[in-house]
Scaffold this motif. Structure first.
Motif, PDB file in Angstrom:
ATOM      1  N   SER A 201       0.398  -6.118   4.182  1.00  0.00           N
ATOM      2  CA  SER A 201       1.570  -6.976   3.993  1.00  0.00           C
ATOM      3  C   SER A 201       2.213  -7.329   5.317  1.00  0.00           C
ATOM      4  N   GLY A 202       2.803  -8.510   5.347  1.00  0.00           N
ATOM      5  CA  GLY A 202       3.544  -8.943   6.521  1.00  0.00           C
ATOM      6  C   GLY A 202       4.992  -9.209   6.175  1.00  0.00           C
ATOM      7  N   GLY A 203       5.870  -8.985   7.158  1.00  0.00           N
ATOM      8  CA  GLY A 203       7.299  -9.210   6.943  1.00  0.00           C
ATOM      9  C   GLY A 203       7.874 -10.146   7.970  1.00  0.00           C
ATOM     10  N   ARG A 204       9.177 -10.048   8.183  1.00  0.00           N
ATOM     11  CA  ARG A 204       9.863 -10.923   9.116  1.00  0.00           C
ATOM     12  C   ARG A 204       9.276 -10.791  10.528  1.00  0.00           C
ATOM     13  N   GLY A 205       8.745  -9.607  10.806  1.00  0.00           N
ATOM     14  CA  GLY A 205       8.171  -9.362  12.122  1.00  0.00           C
ATOM     15  C   GLY A 205       6.988 -10.258  12.462  1.00  0.00           C
ATOM     16  N   VAL A 213      -2.553 -10.808  10.061  1.00  0.00           N
ATOM     17  CA  VAL A 213      -2.461 -10.049   8.804  1.00  0.00           C
ATOM     18  C   VAL A 213      -3.618 -10.452   7.887  1.00  0.00           C
ATOM     19  N   GLU A 214      -3.860 -11.767   7.786  1.00  0.00           N
ATOM     20  CA  GLU A 214      -4.930 -12.248   6.909  1.00  0.00           C
ATOM     21  C   GLU A 214      -6.304 -11.853   7.454  1.00  0.00           C
ATOM     22  N   GLU A 215      -6.432 -11.880   8.771  1.00  0.00           N
ATOM     23  CA  GLU A 215      -7.737 -11.571   9.339  1.00  0.00           C
ATOM     24  C   GLU A 215      -8.121 -10.108   9.075  1.00  0.00           C
ATOM     25  N   LEU A 219     -11.180  -8.497   6.666  1.00  0.00           N
ATOM     26  CA  LEU A 219     -12.151  -7.508   7.146  1.00  0.00           C
ATOM     27  C   LEU A 219     -12.175  -6.277   6.248  1.00  0.00           C
ATOM     28  N   LEU A 220     -11.020  -5.931   5.701  1.00  0.00           N
ATOM     29  CA  LEU A 220     -10.912  -4.730   4.864  1.00  0.00           C
ATOM     30  C   LEU A 220     -11.139  -5.040   3.384  1.00  0.00           C
ATOM     31  N   GLY A 221     -11.335  -6.283   3.042  1.00  0.00           N
ATOM     32  CA  GLY A 221     -11.456  -6.670   1.627  1.00  0.00           C
ATOM     33  C   GLY A 221     -10.149  -6.486   0.891  1.00  0.00           C
ATOM     34  N   ALA A 222      -9.047  -6.707   1.603  1.00  0.00           N
ATOM     35  CA  ALA A 222      -7.726  -6.394   1.050  1.00  0.00           C
ATOM     36  C   ALA A 222      -7.015  -7.624   0.510  1.00  0.00           C
ATOM     37  N   ALA A 223      -6.004  -7.376  -0.324  1.00  0.00           N
ATOM     38  CA  ALA A 223      -5.094  -8.430  -0.755  1.00  0.00           C
ATOM     39  C   ALA A 223      -3.979  -8.537   0.283  1.00  0.00           C
ATOM     40  N   VAL A 224      -3.336  -9.708   0.344  1.00  0.00           N
ATOM     41  CA  VAL A 224      -2.227  -9.896   1.282  1.00  0.00           C
ATOM     42  C   VAL A 224      -0.904  -9.889   0.521  1.00  0.00           C
ATOM     43  N   GLY A 225       0.021  -9.065   1.009  1.00  0.00           N
ATOM     44  CA  GLY A 225       1.356  -9.021   0.425  1.00  0.00           C
ATOM     45  C   GLY A 225       2.376  -9.502   1.433  1.00  0.00           C
ATOM     46  N   ALA A 226       3.627  -9.611   0.990  1.00  0.00           N
ATOM     47  CA  ALA A 226       4.688 -10.071   1.882  1.00  0.00           C
ATOM     48  C   ALA A 226       6.006  -9.438   1.468  1.00  0.00           C
ATOM     49  N   SER A 227       6.904  -9.276   2.441  1.00  0.00           N
ATOM     50  CA  SER A 227       8.252  -8.813   2.108  1.00  0.00           C
ATOM     51  C   SER A 227       9.057 -10.012   1.621  1.00  0.00           C
ATOM     52  N   ARG A 228      10.218  -9.736   1.091  1.00  0.00           N
ATOM     53  CA  ARG A 228      11.040 -10.837   0.606  1.00  0.00           C
ATOM     54  C   ARG A 228      11.497 -11.723   1.752  1.00  0.00           C
ATOM     55  N   GLN A 252      -5.064   2.320  -2.633  1.00  0.00           N
ATOM     56  CA  GLN A 252      -5.512   3.461  -1.819  1.00  0.00           C
ATOM     57  C   GLN A 252      -4.867   3.399  -0.444  1.00  0.00           C
ATOM     58  N   LEU A 253      -4.732   2.180   0.079  1.00  0.00           N
ATOM     59  CA  LEU A 253      -4.183   2.004   1.426  1.00  0.00           C
ATOM     60  C   LEU A 253      -3.220   0.821   1.444  1.00  0.00           C
ATOM     61  N   TYR A 254      -2.020   1.042   1.986  1.00  0.00           N
ATOM     62  CA  TYR A 254      -1.037  -0.031   2.160  1.00  0.00           C
ATOM     63  C   TYR A 254      -0.701  -0.126   3.639  1.00  0.00           C
ATOM     64  N   VAL A 255      -0.847  -1.318   4.213  1.00  0.00           N
ATOM     65  CA  VAL A 255      -0.552  -1.504   5.633  1.00  0.00           C
ATOM     66  C   VAL A 255       0.624  -2.471   5.754  1.00  0.00           C
ATOM     67  N   ALA A 256       1.770  -1.974   6.251  1.00  0.00           N
ATOM     68  CA  ALA A 256       2.981  -2.795   6.379  1.00  0.00           C
ATOM     69  C   ALA A 256       3.106  -3.254   7.831  1.00  0.00           C
ATOM     70  N   CYS A 257       3.095  -4.577   8.047  1.00  0.00           N
ATOM     71  CA  CYS A 257       3.156  -5.103   9.412  1.00  0.00           C
ATOM     72  C   CYS A 257       4.471  -5.863   9.610  1.00  0.00           C
ATOM     73  N   GLY A 258       5.311  -5.382  10.492  1.00  0.00           N
ATOM     74  CA  GLY A 258       6.578  -6.072  10.758  1.00  0.00           C
ATOM     75  C   GLY A 258       7.502  -6.064   9.564  1.00  0.00           C
ATOM     76  N   ILE A 259       7.493  -4.949   8.831  1.00  0.00           N
ATOM     77  CA  ILE A 259       8.353  -4.782   7.648  1.00  0.00           C
ATOM     78  C   ILE A 259       9.238  -3.568   7.891  1.00  0.00           C
ATOM     79  N   SER A 260      10.553  -3.736   7.715  1.00  0.00           N
ATOM     80  CA  SER A 260      11.461  -2.635   8.056  1.00  0.00           C
ATOM     81  C   SER A 260      11.404  -1.500   7.032  1.00  0.00           C
ATOM     82  N   GLY A 261      11.098  -1.815   5.761  1.00  0.00           N
ATOM     83  CA  GLY A 261      11.026  -0.769   4.741  1.00  0.00           C
ATOM     84  C   GLY A 261      12.325  -0.593   3.989  1.00  0.00           C
ATOM     85  N   ALA A 262      12.984  -1.717   3.664  1.00  0.00           N
ATOM     86  CA  ALA A 262      14.199  -1.663   2.844  1.00  0.00           C
ATOM     87  C   ALA A 262      13.865  -1.033   1.498  1.00  0.00           C
ATOM     88  N   ILE A 263      14.877  -0.410   0.888  1.00  0.00           N
ATOM     89  CA  ILE A 263      14.666   0.296  -0.380  1.00  0.00           C
ATOM     90  C   ILE A 263      14.007  -0.619  -1.417  1.00  0.00           C
TER      91      ILE A 263
END
Ligand SMILES: Cc1cc2nc3c(=O)[nH]c(=O)nc-3n(C[C@H](O)[C@H](O)[C@H](O)COP(=O)(O)OP(=O)(O)OC[C@H]3O[C@@H](n4cnc5c(N)ncnc54)[C@H](O)[C@@H]3O)c2cc1C
Ligand SMILES: Nc1ncnc2c1ncn2[C@@H]1O[C@H](COP(=O)(O)O)[C@@H](O)[C@H]1O
Lengths: 312, 263
Positions: A201-205, A213-215, A219-228, A252-263
Motif C-alpha cells: 500500500s501507498g500513502g501520502r508519502g 509501489v506498483e512495481e 514483482l511480488l504478485g501482490a495487490a495494491v492498496g492505498a491510505s485514505r 500473509q504480508l502487508y507492506v505500508a509505504c509512506g503511510i503514518s498508520g492512523a488508527i
C-alpha cells in the motif's frame, strides 16, 4: 448428516475464491449446499466445480440484480425453510453482511459477522478491537448465520460433481429500491485486494507517484492498496482504500509505504500476518505494529528492494 | 419531511478497548464519543433540509424536522448533544438496563420500533459503528420497517419523493433509486461534516432529548441472539525489527522477506 448452506457471491459474473473458503469451512460442519441467486447461473455453476460442494440450489431470476440485497435475503429464507440447514455461511462483504442481516431478521436467527474461523460445532472466531482481542461466539437462537472474512482459510479442492437442483422462489413486495445501472469495480491485472496473499500500500508519502509501489507489487504478485489520504487526493481509486472505511485485508504480508498508520488505517490491516513499513518519520505510529520497519525514504528503499528482487 | 438520523455513542477510536469479565466491551474504562461515521449522516440530513427549505436553513421555518435516534446507556445523551449542536432539532434516546449487551437483532428491533412510532419518511445512518463494526443495522432497519434500502450512498439526490443514490461497495458503483420512505446509509466520502458553531452549541442546550425505556416502546425485555463464549487478548506482536536506512535498507528488507519465506 447435517447440511450447510453457502451463498455464492459473484462480482461481475466471477465467483470469488472466498466462496471456496466458505465451502471449506462448511465441510467441517456437514455436507455443503451452495445457493446461487442470479440471472447468470449458467455461467456461475461451472466456476464452482473445483470447490468442495455437494449440491447446488439454483434460484434463477433477474430480481437479484434488480433489487440488490432484499431479493436475495428472501430467496435464502425459502431455501432455509426447505433445507433446514445446521448453519448458513456468507462472505463478509458489504453486500454479504447486508443479506445476512436481512435474513437474520426475516428468520429470527442469530447472526455473527466478520468471523475468521468457524468450527464443526459452529463456534465462530472473531478478531476485534483492531486485532488486539480474539473472541469465540455462538448463536443462542435459531440457525446460526455466520459471515466470514476472505483470506481466512486455504481452499480445499473438491472432487465430486455436485447435484444441481432448481428452486423457484416467490417475493412479497420486494425492496422498492431498484438498481438502474452498475459500473463494476475496475479489475486490473492484479489480485483482488481482500484475496491477495501480499498487499503493498501507498500513502501520502508517495506524493502521488505510485510507480515504485506498483512495481514491487507486481514483482511480488501482490495487490495494491492505498491510505485514505491517497484515495482522497485522487491518486488511487476508493475501491483500493484499506482501513475502517475501506477494505479489511489480512494477507500473509502487508507492506505500508509512506503511510503514518492512523488508527483508521490500522483497523483495516492490523491482522495481517507479517507487517513491513517504510516511513521517513521514526515516530510514525505504523511502527507500533510492524515486524520489520525501515526508517527511510520510500523512493530510495523501494528501488533498491526491487533491484534485489530482480537479481534472483 | 420527517427525517430520523440514527447516531450511536461509541468508545473513542484511539482508546485501548478491552473486554470485561462479562464478555462485553468494557465501556466504563474508555472515553465515549459520537460515532464519527454518524456525523456524515447528520450532515447529509442537514444538507437535504437546507436544500429544500424556504429559508435555506434547517430548524424552525424549514418545514422539515431532523430527529436523532440513539440507543445506548444514559450517558449517550452527551454524544447526542454534539449532533444537536450541529443543527438537528431534537432527539430520542432509548435507554434501559435490559438493553445492555444487545446484539444487532435486538438493536434493530428497538430502533425500528422508535422509528415506526415517530412516523418518519427517511432514516439516515452511518455505514458502520466504530465499535461493533458490523455494518448491518441499516439493512436490518429496512427489512423491519419495509422501507426501501438505499445503503452505502456515496452521493444522494432527492427529487419530489424519489431518492437516488450511488451505492459504493466492492461490486462497484450501483445507481439506485426508490420512493420514500427509505433507509439510507452514507459513506464518509459523501460530505464534510460541519463543526458545531458557538450558536449551535448554545442552542443545543435547550433542545429536547426524550428518554424512553423498553416499556415506553412497548417492547418486552430483549435479550441477544448471539453470545460471546470467551475472549482472549491476542499475544502482542513480538517487538519488531526497526532499521534506519543507511543505504542498504532495501536489500535488508528483501533479506527479511526471504528469511520469512515470503518471497
Ligand atoms: C471517519 C474517518 C474514516 C477514515 N477511514 C480511513 C480508512 O479507511 N483508511 C485510511 O487509510 N484512513 C482513513 N482515515 C484517515 C486517517 O485518519 C488518516 O488521515 C490517513 O490514514 C492518513 O493517510 P497517510 O498515512 O497516507 O497520510 P499521513 O498521515 O499524512 O502520513 C504520510 C506518512 O508518509 C511519510 N512519508 C512522507 N514522505 C515519505 C517518503 N518519501 N518516504 C517514506 N515515508 C514518507 C510521513 O512520514 C508520514 O508518516 C479515516 C479518517 C476518518 C476521520
Ligand atoms: N445503538 C444504536 N443507536 C443508534 N444508531 C445505531 C446504533 N447502532 C447502530 N446504529 C446506526 O447504524 C449504523 C451502522 O452500525 P453497525 O451496524 O453497528 O455497524 C451506525 O452508523 C448508526 O447510524
Amino acid at each position: 448428516m447435517s447440511n450447510v448452506l453457502v451463498l455464492v457471491d459473484h462480482i461481475g459474473g466471477v465467483v470469488p475464491r472466498a466462496v471456496g473458503e466458505l465451502a471449506t469451512f462448511g465441510k467441517r460442519i456437514g455436507s455443503v449446499t451452495a445457493v446461487v441467486c442470479s440471472s447468470q447461473s449458467a455461467s456461475l455453476i461451472p466456476q464452482l466445480s473445483s470447490f468442495s460442494i455437494d449440491k447446488v440450489i439454483v434460484c434463477e431470476g433477474v430480481e437479484f440484480e434488480k433489487y440488490s440485497v432484499g431479493a436475495t435475503a428472501q430467496a435464502l429464507q425459502q431455501v432455509v425453510a426447505k433445507e433446514s440447514p445446521r448453519a448458513v455461511l456468507i462472505t463478509s462483504s458489504a453486500r454479504g453482511k447486508e443479506i445476512a442481516g436481512r435474513l437474520a431478521v426475516r428468520c429470527e436467527f442469530g447472526l455473527i459477522t466478520d468471523a475468521i474461523d468457524v468450527s464443526a460445532e459452529v463456534i465462530a472466531t472473531q478478531s476485534v478491537f483492531g486485532g488486539s482481542t480474539t473472541v469465540h461466539s455462538s448463536i443462542s437462537h435459531g440457525v446460526p448465520i455466520v459471515t466470514l472474512r476472505s483470506n481466512s482459510v486455504d481452499v480445499q479442492i473438491g472432487s465430486t460433481a455436485p447435484v444441481i437442483e432448481n428452486l423457484s422462489v416467490s417475493y412479497d413486495g420486494v425492496d422498492k429500491a431498484v438498481v438502474t445501472s452498475l459500473e463494476p469495480a475496475v479489475k486490473g491485472g492484479r489480485p483482488e485486494l481482500t484475496e491477495a496473499s501480499i498487499v503493498v500500500s501507498g500513502g501520502r508519502g508517495t506524493d502521488g507517484n505510485f510507480a515504485p509501489v506498483e512495481e514491487i507489487a507486481d514483482l511480488l504478485g501482490a495487490a495494491v492498496g492505498a491510505s485514505r489520504a491517497a484515495t482522497d487526493a485522487g491518486w488511487y481509486p476508493h475501491s483500493n482504500q484499506v482501513g475502517q472505511t475501506g477494505k479489511t485485508v489480512s494477507p500473509q504480508l502487508y507492506v505500508a509505504c509512506g503511510i503514518s498508520g492512523a488508527i483508521q488505517h490500522r483497523a483495516g490491516m492490523q491482522t495481517s500476518k507479517t507487517i513491513v513499513a517504510i516511513n521517513k518519520d521514526p515516530d510514525a505510529p505504523i511502527f507500533d505494529v510492524t515486524d520489520f520497519g525501515v526508517v527511510g525514504d520510500l523512493f530510495a528503499v523501494l528501488p533498491q528492494a526491487i533491484g534485489a528482487l530482480k537479481a534472483d | 419531511m420527517k427525517i430520523a438520523v440514527c447516531v450511536k455513542q461509541v468508545p473513542d477510536s484511539w482508546a485501548e478497548k478491552k473486554m470485561g469479565a462479562d464478555g462485553l466491551l468494557d465501556r466504563a474504562s474508555v472515553d465515549s464519543v459520537l460515532n464519527d461515521l454518524d456525523e456524515y449522516a447528520v450532515e447529509e440530513a442537514l444538507k437535504l433540509v437546507e436544500a429544500h427549505s424556504p429559508t435555506n436553513e434547517a430548524g424552525e421555518g424549514s418545514g422539515h424536522t431532523i430527529t436523532l435516534i440513539c440507543m445506548g446507556p444514559e450517558k449517550a445523551t452527551e454524544a447526542v448533544r454534539k449532533a444537536l449542536s450541529m443543527g438537528a432539532d431534537d432527539a430520542i434516546v432509548i435507554t434501559d438496563p435490559a438493553l445492555a449487551g444487545s446484539d444487532a437483532l435486538a438493536t434493530s428491533l428497538v430502533l425500528a420500533k422508535a422509528i415506526k412510532d415517530g412516523g418518519f419518511d427517511l432514516v439516515i445512518c452511518g455505514t458502520e459503528s466504530t465499535d461493533a463494526r458490523m455494518s448491518v443495522i441499516p439493512a436490518m432497519l429496512a427489512e423491519r420497517l419495509g422501507f426501501a434500502q438505499l445503503t452505502f450512498a456515496g452521493s444522494l439526490k432527492l427529487e419530489g419523493s424519489n431518492i437516488s443514490i450511488a451505492r459504493q461497495t466492492e461490486f462497484g458503483i450501483e445507481q439506485m433509486s426508490a420512493p420514500m420512505p427509505a433507509v439510507i446509509s452514507v459513506v464518509e466520502k459523501i460530505n464534510e461534516p460541519r463543526y458545531p458553531s458557538f450558536k449551535g452549541i448554545m442552542a443545543a442546550k435547550k433542545k429536547t432529548i426524550t428518554t424512553k425505556s423498553l416499556a415506553d416502546l412497548g417492547i418486552d425485555s430483549q435479550s441477544a441472539w448471539s453470545k460471546v463464549n470467551d475472549s482472549a487478548l491476542r499475544p502482542p506482536r513480538g517487538a519488531g525489527v526497526k532499521i534506519v536506512d543507511e543505504g542498504e535498507a532495501g536489500k535488508k528488507l528483501v533479506e527479511f522477506l526471504r528469511e520469512r519465506k515470503l518471497v
